[in-house]
Design a protein around this motif. Structure first.
Motif, PDB file in Angstrom:
ATOM      1  N   ARG A   1     -57.500  37.476  24.226  1.00 25.12           N
ATOM      2  CA  ARG A   1     -56.682  38.687  24.069  1.00 25.12           C
ATOM      3  C   ARG A   1     -57.529  39.969  24.035  1.00 25.12           C
ATOM      4  NH1 ARG A   1     -54.277  34.885  20.688  1.00 25.12           N
ATOM      5  NH2 ARG A   1     -52.226  34.238  21.406  1.00 25.12           N
ATOM      6  N   MET A   2     -58.706  39.922  24.603  1.00 25.16           N
ATOM      7  CA  MET A   2     -59.574  41.102  24.624  1.00 25.16           C
ATOM      8  C   MET A   2     -58.828  42.267  25.276  1.00 25.16           C
ATOM      9  SD  MET A   2     -63.365  41.340  26.289  1.00 25.16           S
ATOM     10  CE  MET A   2     -64.512  42.624  25.849  1.00 25.16           C
ATOM     11  N   SER A   3     -58.844  43.406  24.628  1.00 28.47           N
ATOM     12  CA  SER A   3     -58.094  44.560  25.127  1.00 28.47           C
ATOM     13  C   SER A   3     -58.730  45.131  26.387  1.00 28.47           C
ATOM     14  CB  SER A   3     -58.027  45.650  24.051  1.00 28.47           C
ATOM     15  OG  SER A   3     -59.284  46.297  23.947  1.00 28.47           O
ATOM     16  N   GLN A   4     -57.914  45.856  27.156  1.00 32.99           N
ATOM     17  CA  GLN A   4     -58.426  46.490  28.364  1.00 32.99           C
ATOM     18  C   GLN A   4     -59.486  47.532  28.030  1.00 32.99           C
ATOM     19  OE1 GLN A   4     -57.575  45.440  31.581  1.00 32.99           O
ATOM     20  NE2 GLN A   4     -59.475  46.575  31.901  1.00 32.99           N
ATOM     21  N   ILE A   5     -59.327  48.216  26.927  1.00 31.94           N
ATOM     22  CA  ILE A   5     -60.323  49.216  26.508  1.00 31.94           C
ATOM     23  C   ILE A   5     -61.670  48.533  26.289  1.00 31.94           C
ATOM     24  CG2 ILE A   5     -60.990  50.755  24.610  1.00 31.94           C
ATOM     25  CD1 ILE A   5     -57.976  51.459  24.364  1.00 31.94           C
ATOM     26  N   ASP A   6     -61.650  47.382  25.623  1.00 28.65           N
ATOM     27  CA  ASP A   6     -62.895  46.662  25.353  1.00 28.65           C
ATOM     28  C   ASP A   6     -63.475  46.057  26.641  1.00 28.65           C
ATOM     29  OD1 ASP A   6     -62.688  47.352  22.725  1.00 28.65           O
ATOM     30  OD2 ASP A   6     -62.038  45.383  22.033  1.00 28.65           O
ATOM     31  N   ARG A   7     -62.612  45.603  27.534  1.00 27.73           N
ATOM     32  CA  ARG A   7     -63.086  45.054  28.812  1.00 27.73           C
ATOM     33  C   ARG A   7     -63.794  46.152  29.610  1.00 27.73           C
ATOM     34  NH1 ARG A   7     -59.653  40.193  30.177  1.00 27.73           N
ATOM     35  NH2 ARG A   7     -59.915  40.673  32.380  1.00 27.73           N
ATOM     36  N   ASP A   8     -63.180  47.337  29.647  1.00 30.27           N
ATOM     37  CA  ASP A   8     -63.798  48.458  30.366  1.00 30.27           C
ATOM     38  C   ASP A   8     -65.098  48.896  29.701  1.00 30.27           C
ATOM     39  OD1 ASP A   8     -61.868  48.550  32.355  1.00 30.27           O
ATOM     40  OD2 ASP A   8     -60.665  50.061  31.335  1.00 30.27           O
ATOM     41  N   ALA A   9     -65.119  48.868  28.369  1.00 27.44           N
ATOM     42  CA  ALA A   9     -66.347  49.242  27.654  1.00 27.44           C
ATOM     43  C   ALA A   9     -67.484  48.271  27.988  1.00 27.44           C
ATOM     44  CB  ALA A   9     -66.088  49.278  26.154  1.00 27.44           C
ATOM     45  N   TYR A  10     -67.151  46.985  28.104  1.00 27.05           N
ATOM     46  CA  TYR A  10     -68.161  45.999  28.475  1.00 27.05           C
ATOM     47  C   TYR A  10     -68.718  46.297  29.870  1.00 27.05           C
ATOM     48  CZ  TYR A  10     -70.324  41.670  29.973  1.00 27.05           C
ATOM     49  OH  TYR A  10     -71.207  40.769  30.470  1.00 27.05           O
ATOM     50  N   VAL A  11     -67.821  46.542  30.832  1.00 27.34           N
ATOM     51  CA  VAL A  11     -68.266  46.842  32.199  1.00 27.34           C
ATOM     52  C   VAL A  11     -69.119  48.108  32.200  1.00 27.34           C
ATOM     53  CG1 VAL A  11     -67.499  47.438  34.536  1.00 27.34           C
ATOM     54  CG2 VAL A  11     -66.318  45.635  33.256  1.00 27.34           C
ATOM     55  N   HIS A  12     -68.709  49.108  31.421  1.00 27.55           N
ATOM     56  CA  HIS A  12     -69.467  50.362  31.330  1.00 27.55           C
ATOM     57  C   HIS A  12     -70.868  50.115  30.750  1.00 27.55           C
ATOM     58  CE1 HIS A  12     -70.195  54.639  30.863  1.00 27.55           C
ATOM     59  NE2 HIS A  12     -70.566  54.396  29.613  1.00 27.55           N
TER      60      HIS A  12
END
Length: 193
Positions: free
Chosen positions: A75-86
């Motif tokens: 359930r990882m949030s989209q905000i956290d997914r984007d932060a990881y990619v960043h």
């Protein structure tokens, strides 16, 4: 904490302090400058080619993110997914990759655009077979290895499995995912305790 903390704490553990990470990146860049060659069709290549590095960075980033979301934090949030990619983008740029996406959407779009350049031949077949048949020292032996390899294959996009002629688990995919998730939870529990 939230997924971002978990992913970032993993990144800090893996890469160590910034100084250590920069030293490791410097060593990798130096190695890349020495790897040059010619493809069978006569096309020259260099391991420090920014576009080639971008593809490697992209596939690693997406693969690690997909594995984390499937086996650690569904359930990882989209905000956290984007932060990881960043966060991973900073490493990719330091390694010389270009272009490097900063969001998951950009990463997946870049992967779709890059597919047209991919080919599968005897060399890629050799690497695939080496990876899939590499003996690992794992508790549970060969059965555990087969389970982990199948879970990794199931993480590949359909087009990548088709390109390499590797079947998914098909109807058994939920069972493979559940068994791998259970194994991951057990390993995390063991390290915490």
């Amino acid at each position: 904490g939230n997924g971002l903390t978990q992913v970032r704490s993993y990144s800090r553990w893996y890469y160590g302090h910034r100084h250590d990470a920069l030293e490791a990146i410097g060593r990798v860049r130096k190695i890349h400058t020495r790897i040059i060659g010619t493809l069978p069709d006569g096309t020259p290549y260099r391991a420090d080619d920014p576009a080639l590095l971008a593809w490697v960075h992209l596939t690693e980033t997406i693969s690690f993110l997909d594995a984390w979301c499937r086996f650690a934090e569904p359930r990882m949030s989209q905000i956290d997914r984007d932060a990881y990619v960043h966060d991973m983008a900073r490493i990719g740029r330091l390694l010389g990759a270009d272009p490097v996406p900063d969001t998951e959407f950009e990463a997946r779009r870049q992967m779709q655009r890059s597919r047209v350049m991919l080919t599968c031949d005897m060399r890629t077949d050799t690497v695939r077979d080496l990876l899939l048949d590499q003996p690992l020292s794992l508790p549970g032996g060969r059965a555990t290895q087969r389970l982990l390899m199948q879970a990794a294959i199931d993480l590949l996009p359909f087009w990548a499995r088709r390109l390499h002629g590797i079947p998914s688990s098909g109807p058994g995919m939920p069972a493979v995912s559940a068994a791998t998730l259970g194994m991951a939870r057990t390993i995390r529990w063991a390290f915490r305790n």
